[in-house]
Design a protein around this motif. Sequence first.
Motif, mmCIF file in Angstrom:
data_model
loop_
_atom_site.group_PDB
_atom_site.id
_atom_site.type_symbol
_atom_site.label_atom_id
_atom_site.label_comp_id
_atom_site.label_asym_id
_atom_site.label_seq_id
_atom_site.Cartn_x
_atom_site.Cartn_y
_atom_site.Cartn_z
ATOM 1 N N ILE A 176 0.859 -1.184 0.000
ATOM 2 C CA ILE A 176 0.000 0.000 0.000
ATOM 3 C C ILE A 176 0.895 1.233 0.000
ATOM 4 O O ILE A 176 1.873 1.305 0.744
ATOM 5 C CB ILE A 176 -0.929 0.006 1.233
ATOM 6 N N ARG A 177 0.566 2.212 -0.830
ATOM 7 C CA ARG A 177 1.376 3.426 -0.915
ATOM 8 C C ARG A 177 0.928 4.405 0.167
ATOM 9 O O ARG A 177 0.043 5.230 -0.050
ATOM 10 C CB ARG A 177 1.248 4.044 -2.309
ATOM 11 N N TRP A 178 1.524 4.272 1.327
ATOM 12 C CA TRP A 178 1.206 5.187 2.432
ATOM 13 C C TRP A 178 1.939 6.515 2.241
ATOM 14 O O TRP A 178 3.054 6.558 1.727
ATOM 15 C CB TRP A 178 1.640 4.585 3.767
ATOM 16 N N LYS A 179 1.319 7.584 2.718
ATOM 17 C CA LYS A 179 1.958 8.901 2.692
ATOM 18 C C LYS A 179 2.643 9.155 4.037
ATOM 19 O O LYS A 179 2.257 8.593 5.058
ATOM 20 C CB LYS A 179 0.923 9.995 2.440
ATOM 21 N N GLN A 180 3.644 10.029 4.009
ATOM 22 C CA GLN A 180 4.276 10.486 5.250
ATOM 23 C C GLN A 180 4.292 12.018 5.264
ATOM 24 O O GLN A 180 5.309 12.651 5.497
ATOM 25 C CB GLN A 180 5.679 9.903 5.400
ATOM 26 N N ASP A 181 3.124 12.603 5.036
ATOM 27 C CA ASP A 181 2.957 14.054 4.978
ATOM 28 C C ASP A 181 3.056 14.628 6.389
ATOM 29 O O ASP A 181 2.178 14.432 7.226
ATOM 30 C CB ASP A 181 1.580 14.356 4.360
ATOM 31 N N LYS A 182 4.158 15.344 6.665
ATOM 32 C CA LYS A 182 4.409 15.844 8.017
ATOM 33 C C LYS A 182 3.351 16.836 8.480
ATOM 34 O O LYS A 182 2.960 16.860 9.653
ATOM 35 C CB LYS A 182 5.803 16.489 8.092
ATOM 36 N N GLN A 183 2.875 17.668 7.573
ATOM 37 C CA GLN A 183 1.874 18.672 7.946
ATOM 38 C C GLN A 183 0.547 18.006 8.315
ATOM 39 O O GLN A 183 -0.084 18.379 9.313
ATOM 40 C CB GLN A 183 1.690 19.659 6.785
ATOM 41 N N LEU A 184 0.145 17.018 7.519
ATOM 42 C CA LEU A 184 -1.094 16.295 7.823
ATOM 43 C C LEU A 184 -0.974 15.544 9.142
ATOM 44 O O LEU A 184 -1.895 15.539 9.961
ATOM 45 C CB LEU A 184 -1.407 15.290 6.702
ATOM 46 N N PHE A 185 0.168 14.904 9.349
ATOM 47 C CA PHE A 185 0.357 14.153 10.591
ATOM 48 C C PHE A 185 0.355 15.083 11.793
ATOM 49 O O PHE A 185 -0.237 14.772 12.841
ATOM 50 C CB PHE A 185 1.649 13.342 10.556
ATOM 51 N N ARG A 186 0.987 16.240 11.668
ATOM 52 C CA ARG A 186 1.000 17.194 12.776
ATOM 53 C C ARG A 186 -0.424 17.627 13.111
ATOM 54 O O ARG A 186 -0.796 17.741 14.290
ATOM 55 C CB ARG A 186 1.855 18.405 12.434
ATOM 56 N N ALA A 187 -1.238 17.863 12.094
ATOM 57 C CA ALA A 187 -2.635 18.242 12.347
ATOM 58 C C ALA A 187 -3.359 17.132 13.100
ATOM 59 O O ALA A 187 -4.133 17.404 14.035
ATOM 60 C CB ALA A 187 -3.330 18.539 11.023
ATOM 61 N N TRP A 188 -3.099 15.892 12.711
ATOM 62 C CA TRP A 188 -3.744 14.749 13.385
ATOM 63 C C TRP A 188 -3.295 14.651 14.833
ATOM 64 O O TRP A 188 -4.110 14.574 15.744
ATOM 65 C CB TRP A 188 -3.400 13.469 12.616
ATOM 66 N N LYS A 189 -1.989 14.658 15.085
ATOM 67 C CA LYS A 189 -1.500 14.407 16.453
ATOM 68 C C LYS A 189 -1.829 15.564 17.394
ATOM 69 O O LYS A 189 -2.005 15.359 18.599
ATOM 70 C CB LYS A 189 -0.004 14.115 16.451
ATOM 71 N N GLU A 190 -1.945 16.781 16.857
ATOM 72 C CA GLU A 190 -2.248 17.942 17.697
ATOM 73 C C GLU A 190 -3.745 18.194 17.830
ATOM 74 O O GLU A 190 -4.159 19.094 18.562
ATOM 75 C CB GLU A 190 -1.562 19.193 17.144
ATOM 76 N N GLY A 191 -4.557 17.398 17.150
ATOM 77 C CA GLY A 191 -5.998 17.615 17.215
ATOM 78 C C GLY A 191 -6.413 18.892 16.512
ATOM 79 O O GLY A 191 -7.229 19.665 17.012
ATOM 80 N N LYS A 192 -5.844 19.104 15.319
ATOM 81 C CA LYS A 192 -6.160 20.310 14.550
ATOM 82 C C LYS A 192 -6.484 19.957 13.102
ATOM 83 O O LYS A 192 -6.055 20.618 12.161
ATOM 84 C CB LYS A 192 -4.982 21.284 14.608
ATOM 85 N N THR A 193 -7.251 18.870 12.947
ATOM 86 C CA THR A 193 -7.614 18.438 11.585
ATOM 87 C C THR A 193 -8.821 19.177 11.045
ATOM 88 O O THR A 193 -9.123 19.078 9.860
ATOM 89 C CB THR A 193 -7.947 16.930 11.560
ATOM 90 N N GLY A 194 -9.555 19.878 11.915
ATOM 91 C CA GLY A 194 -10.798 20.504 11.495
ATOM 92 C C GLY A 194 -11.967 19.539 11.485
ATOM 93 O O GLY A 194 -13.076 19.912 11.090
ATOM 94 N N VAL A 195 -11.740 18.303 11.937
ATOM 95 C CA VAL A 195 -12.818 17.308 12.095
ATOM 96 C C VAL A 195 -12.983 17.130 13.606
ATOM 97 O O VAL A 195 -12.167 16.463 14.249
ATOM 98 C CB VAL A 195 -12.466 15.984 11.399
ATOM 99 N N PRO A 196 -13.998 17.727 14.194
ATOM 100 C CA PRO A 196 -14.051 17.865 15.650
ATOM 101 C C PRO A 196 -13.995 16.563 16.441
ATOM 102 O O PRO A 196 -13.360 16.519 17.501
ATOM 103 C CB PRO A 196 -15.376 18.604 15.878
ATOM 104 N N PHE A 197 -14.624 15.500 15.970
ATOM 105 C CA PHE A 197 -14.614 14.248 16.730
ATOM 106 C C PHE A 197 -13.199 13.673 16.794
ATOM 107 O O PHE A 197 -12.759 13.169 17.829
ATOM 108 C CB PHE A 197 -15.581 13.242 16.104
ATOM 109 N N VAL A 198 -12.469 13.773 15.698
ATOM 110 C CA VAL A 198 -11.075 13.335 15.685
ATOM 111 C C VAL A 198 -10.241 14.237 16.590
ATOM 112 O O VAL A 198 -9.452 13.766 17.424
ATOM 113 C CB VAL A 198 -10.509 13.353 14.244
#
Length: 513
Positions: free
Chosen positions: A320-342
């Motif tokens: 599977i071609r996984w991404k390693q997008d640092k900006q996206l990951f930072r949004a996920w780990k910091e709880g700043k994805t803009g998807v409130p439940f996440v």
Amino acid sequence: MGTKGKTIICLFRNDLRIHDNEVLQWANRNADFVLPMYIFDPRHFGGTYHFGFPKTGPHRTKFLLESIQDLRKNLKIRGSGLAVRKGKPHEELKKMIDMLGQSSVHSVVFHEEVTQEELDVEKSIKKHCGVNIKTFWGHTLYHREDLPFSPSQTPDVYTQFRKRVESQAPVRKCLDMPKSFRPLPEGVEEGEIPTNKDLGVEDPVTDPRSVVDFLGGESVAIDRLHHYLWETDAIATYKETRNGLLGADYSTKFSVWLALGSLSPRHIFWEVKRYENERTSNNSTYWVLFELIWRDYFRYVAMKYGNQIFYEGGIQNKNIRWKQDKQLFRAWKEGKTGVPFVDANMRELAATGFMSNRGRQNVASFLAKDLHLDWRLGAEWFESMLLDHDVCSNYGNWLYSAGIGNDPREDRKFNVVKQGFDYDSEGDYVRTWVPELKNVHGGSVHIVWTLSRGILEKAGVTLGETYPNPVHVAPEWSRHYSKASGSGGARGGSSHRPQKGIDFYFKGGNQRR
């Protein structure tokens, strides 16, 4: 120096308890002197394998230190003690053996682990210590020797594993432990228990929103078990409440103490059986045992597949071609994805070291199936942050979520918007952990990007400024926008309580409840 009489060294690792501990029982039956030891391995406080996150984060470290303090206290009550050292285990053990005199040290004894780093430690101890090494199996509900198959033949589907062990394997009784233990050998300095700072780890900040004030150690673990069964009868409704998000007793929280071995799974099992005999037996009491079996399952899967559980393609060896997008990951780990439940779940994890079972399923699915980020980013972040991190359960579950593990259903994916409506229908959980949305009423808080400008202005929310625009919006989410309560300007506005979505068990250490 030498000590007259036979000394056995008990090396504690992830078995920080006195009850149901075969290492301690055997040592006290076979020695004149018993030396319990815990060794802080600096490698545990370095970086994770691929991405270099702190391997043991602030919350985990604090909880570990509390567990060590409690273990020392309980050993002292029984006439023993706990020697604490810092260094590579084989080196610190060798120093201790040399200090005591090799002829007086009969053996070093410990519980076996199953994953590579821990096995490497065991191999080094056997190679360098120069004394007899004795090991026991003590982390599972079902003992390895009692399985109706060899670990290498562990079924690849959980249900098959569960049915076979439930019908064909006994759960052993808890071991009788002596009321008092053999003394420490003469001349041993027990050493100071370090602080977070001593280990190079920041002190965690206590957050009043935490569902439980988690304290490490066997004493608190036993109290929690007693509270959940005998004081509150919460176990009798566990199956109905286990998908909760707020409060202390919607789930057992046992995983936090199981991860460090402060609580024996067999002790839980037999206490539940006693509860069933004395009070009530129902689907909820069984479901606690059902989840303990999941924990066993992931340990035996790790034994079967070895390092494959850490590989990018998982135990299915998928490409599977996984991404390693640092900006996206930072949004996920910091709880700043803009998807409130996440975001709410990720912020709870960062602030407290804990996240509900339901939350873990959703944030893992969102990372792997929506953002298509490398699942190992998520697994290593959980390893760093979770109080209840257990390597087998954590990696087993991330493989499951990424679609490369033990899941008979292909392409399982969570609809995080539907899940938010199902399990946080009025949005109370999201508003607890995402305070910038505290004035967005009802379930509409789950879909703020759909709200009218007027509604957002009234709530003091400016997307892209006070709260992020969503990094991703899946097309299937829109089918559930009409479920939002209190939405006003959102599409739809029904306040009915939806039916629960499909169940999916994300048991981890880490675990699960």
